[in-house]
Design an enzyme around this catalytic site. Structure first.
Site: not given
Length: 324
Positions: A31, A147
């Site tokens: 991450d 998106y």
């Protein structure tokens, strides 16, 4: 099973890491901590290793994928505020990041679960959206739909890798997964409304409030992700995961007030005030999860009230403060 979870420090990713470890699997989490938090992850779990890095780093991703049997690809730029404010970065992360994961998984012979989204369906307001239903999306020149566009490309890339190169992969379309650790600061509605109620601030409802959504508890979604990743016969298809319990956003705000016992009122705010000019929303999004039920026996157990209470409990315990 040895698993790599991209976006491991995020909301869903951290719950998935916990589940995999509890089931006895070895896990690597990666991450970039742009929206996730290291505190979401286990501190000293013997079978867990955390790597801070981005899915845009093809060399890093290739090294990590080479160590595992399956990749849960959850890393993405998400949230209406994030997409609106960092559109270019979001597009690059959501398209090129997925491309890096798929390419490495193909070369290493590793199975991939690609997390997609109900945003794929765009403005399609059919009650009971199935995986084969059409996309009805607004102009690509409007930030609102970038998106959806990026995740559609992700799905097309995944299917092409499966058909043409023999990749072993499954796509999961998530419908408003909610629960503890989800932040309201990026536009997620339930944690934002709960935070406003707990701090006795007016609950802001965007648009008319008549928009209908379905919310599913993260603890119902995560086991389904694991089962789908392990179902090797499920390859090259998309699977909806979500609840079919419908609620309008105005009714949702009312229920948040009731369950928090807050004396806050409800105020409406235009989309232009919330997101800027040109924002478009859809009026209804309800999944048909028949495929998930038939494949893995998926049936959400937790109700909307259970979800709201879980978010209230966490925010009360951690005393979260969100300004939005």
């Amino acid at each position: 099973m040895r698993a790599l979870v991209t976006g491991a420090a995020g909301f869903i990713g951290s719950h998935l890491v916990e589940r995999l470890l509890a089931d006895g699997h070895a896990v690597i989490g990666v991450d970039d901590l742009s929206t996730g938090g290291r505190a979401n992850l286990p501190g000293h779990a013997a079978e867990f290793r955390f790597v801070q890095g981005t899915v845009l780093d093809a060399s890093l991703i290739d090294d990590l994928v080479s160590e595992v049997d399956v990749v849960f690809h959850l890393a993405a730029a998400v949230g209406a505020f994030v997409i609106q404010e960092r559109t270019l970065r979001s597009l690059l992360t959501n398209v090129h990041g997925t491309e890096n994961v798929l390419d490495s998984a193909h070369r290493n012979g590793v199975r991939v679960l690609v997390a997609s989204t109900s945003e794929i369906y765009g403005k399609n307001t059919k009650v009971g959206l199935t995986e084969s239903d059409d996309r009805l999306v607004g102009s690509p020149l409007k930030t609102r739909w970038t998106y959806s566009e990026a995740k559609a490309i992700d799905e097309s890339l995944t299917c092409s890798y499966v058909r043409e190169l023999g990749l072993d992969a499954v796509i999961v379309r998530l419908f408003n997964t909610v629960g503890p650790r989800q932040s309201g600061r990026y536009g997620m509605v339930i944690p934002r409304l709960v935070n406003q109620a707990l701090h006795e601030r007016p609950l802001t409802v965007f648009g008319t409030g008549r928009q209908v959504r379905c919310f599913c508890h993260v603890q119902d979604v995560v086991p389904a992700l694991v089962r789908l990743a392990q179902a090797r016969e499920v390859n090259g298809i998309a699977v909806n995961l979500g609840s079919t319990e419908q609620v309008s956003i105005l009714e949702l705000a009312t229920r948040v007030l009731e369950l928090t016992g807050s004396g806050s009122g409800i105020v409406k705010m235009s989309y232009e005030e919330a997101y800027g000019a040109g924002y478009e929303d859809l009026q209804r999004r309800v999944p048909d999860c028949t495929r998930a039920r038939e494949l893995i026996g998926f049936r959400p157990e937790r109700t909307l009230d259970d979800i709201i209470r879980a978010v209230i409990d966490e925010q009360t315990r951690t005393a979260q403060v969100v300004t939005a």
